[in-house]
Design an enzyme around this catalytic site. Sequence first.
Site, mmCIF file in Angstrom:
data_model
loop_
_atom_site.group_PDB
_atom_site.id
_atom_site.type_symbol
_atom_site.label_atom_id
_atom_site.label_comp_id
_atom_site.label_asym_id
_atom_site.label_seq_id
_atom_site.Cartn_x
_atom_site.Cartn_y
_atom_site.Cartn_z
ATOM 1 N N LYS A 76 -96.593 -8.099 79.181
ATOM 2 C CA LYS A 76 -96.528 -8.830 80.441
ATOM 3 C C LYS A 76 -97.777 -8.515 81.250
ATOM 4 C CE LYS A 76 -93.749 -7.681 84.048
ATOM 5 N NZ LYS A 76 -94.487 -7.847 85.301
ATOM 6 N N ASP A 114 -96.637 -12.963 84.631
ATOM 7 C CA ASP A 114 -95.611 -12.773 85.666
ATOM 8 C C ASP A 114 -96.251 -12.867 87.049
ATOM 9 O OD1 ASP A 114 -93.235 -12.092 86.940
ATOM 10 O OD2 ASP A 114 -93.484 -9.942 86.594
ATOM 11 N N LYS A 116 -94.905 -14.831 89.420
ATOM 12 C CA LYS A 116 -93.790 -15.138 90.356
ATOM 13 C C LYS A 116 -94.216 -16.198 91.362
ATOM 14 C CE LYS A 116 -91.763 -10.524 89.954
ATOM 15 N NZ LYS A 116 -92.855 -9.746 89.338
ATOM 16 N N ASP A 133 -94.486 -21.702 96.071
ATOM 17 C CA ASP A 133 -95.330 -22.406 97.040
ATOM 18 C C ASP A 133 -94.808 -23.830 97.113
ATOM 19 O OD1 ASP A 133 -97.573 -23.216 98.667
ATOM 20 O OD2 ASP A 133 -98.706 -21.565 97.796
ATOM 21 N N THR A 191 -85.525 -6.615 90.989
ATOM 22 C CA THR A 191 -84.668 -5.468 90.650
ATOM 23 C C THR A 191 -84.960 -4.246 91.533
ATOM 24 O OG1 THR A 191 -86.230 -5.044 88.860
ATOM 25 C CG2 THR A 191 -84.155 -6.078 88.265
ATOM 26 N N ARG A 227 -93.571 1.443 83.351
ATOM 27 C CA ARG A 227 -93.946 2.854 83.467
ATOM 28 C C ARG A 227 -93.284 3.807 82.483
ATOM 29 N NH1 ARG A 227 -93.143 2.330 89.775
ATOM 30 N NH2 ARG A 227 -91.766 0.735 88.894
HETATM 31 O O1 C5P Z 1 -92.684 0.051 85.567
HETATM 32 P P1 C5P Z 1 -91.457 -0.789 85.542
HETATM 33 O O2 C5P Z 1 -90.672 -0.695 84.234
HETATM 34 O O3 C5P Z 1 -90.576 -0.608 86.747
HETATM 35 O O4 C5P Z 1 -92.019 -2.282 85.594
HETATM 36 C C1 C5P Z 1 -91.208 -3.400 85.772
HETATM 37 C C2 C5P Z 1 -92.051 -4.636 85.717
HETATM 38 O O5 C5P Z 1 -91.195 -5.767 85.869
HETATM 39 C C3 C5P Z 1 -93.084 -4.740 86.813
HETATM 40 O O6 C5P Z 1 -94.242 -5.330 86.224
HETATM 41 C C4 C5P Z 1 -92.495 -5.677 87.835
HETATM 42 O O7 C5P Z 1 -93.479 -6.479 88.460
HETATM 43 C C5 C5P Z 1 -91.595 -6.542 86.978
HETATM 44 N N1 C5P Z 1 -90.440 -7.144 87.630
HETATM 45 C C6 C5P Z 1 -89.435 -6.412 88.239
HETATM 46 N N2 C5P Z 1 -88.372 -7.040 88.827
HETATM 47 C C7 C5P Z 1 -88.280 -8.370 88.796
HETATM 48 C C8 C5P Z 1 -89.271 -9.127 88.146
HETATM 49 C C9 C5P Z 1 -90.347 -8.461 87.575
HETATM 50 O O8 C5P Z 1 -89.510 -5.181 88.228
HETATM 51 N N3 C5P Z 1 -87.222 -8.979 89.303
#
Ligand code: C5P
Length: 249
Positions: A34, A61, A63, A66, A124, A213
């Site tokens: 991603k 991603d 998002k 607009d 999330t 992460r």
């Molecule tokens: O590091 P981590 O596992 O928390 O990364 C989650 C990824 O998912 C990030 O790139 C974040 O932008 C993305 N994301 C999210 N929640 C959403 C949509 C995308 O955490 N609803």
Amino acid sequence: MTHKPRVVVALDVSSREQALDLARTLRPATDWVKIGLELFTSCGPRIVQEIKDLDYNVFLDLKLMDIPNTVRKSVSNCIDLGVDMLTLHLLGGEKMINAAIDARDGRDFQARSRPALVGVTLLTSLDRSDLPWPESRSLYDVVPDLASRAGRWGLDGVVCSGGEAAGIKKSAMEDFCLVTPGIRPGETLEDQKRAVTPSMAMEAGATHLVIGRPVTASRDPLESLMQIRRELSANLQGAAYGGHGKESA
Ligand code: C5P
């Protein structure tokens, strides 16, 4: 029946070298990454082709949210980059989503597969206390409501938490994508709030697990990713012995 989801690694880094290094390292364990706002805003659109050159499927991603005209043109530009999946905020409304779908469906995809358009329900990183609407509107009403709109409007899937995926799956079309970020194999949540383990998301019917992460910030990213894959396979085998598992490509 439980299916094995795709594991999508979020390349949330700010340098091209770091992103390409990670992508090369992780390629033996996944063919999906991603690219989000952090990498895209630091490296620009050309990073998409550089990652695709490493034989990855790219989930872009951004998002998008607009006015319909701006989103139509931006989706068209993203398609020109060769992305395989793209996100839009469902709170942008039906006309905006229709404009995005028109931009995609007006194109000819004979030479490659049609990119999936998926709607973001609620991040999330939010929980009940972060929402601006009245207490009576629970998060567990809002997310399925947005998800069912996404299906009616013709999107290919939604982004939701693993905790909401099972409920959404019950009323969704068979091939509807359930993309779940907020995956935490261990205890550390960082800024995520509605987090689940990889196995919980798989059991809930997630089709794509987005993991950042826990893999990219670990001491050994490839080993961390392999460990997650092993956990998913073991869990799937357990389910198969119980008669509920199915390994998919
Ligand atoms: O590091 P981590 O596992 O928390 O990364 C989650 C990824 O998912 C990030 O790139 C974040 O932008 C993305 N994301 C999210 N929640 C959403 C949509 C995308 O955490 N609803």
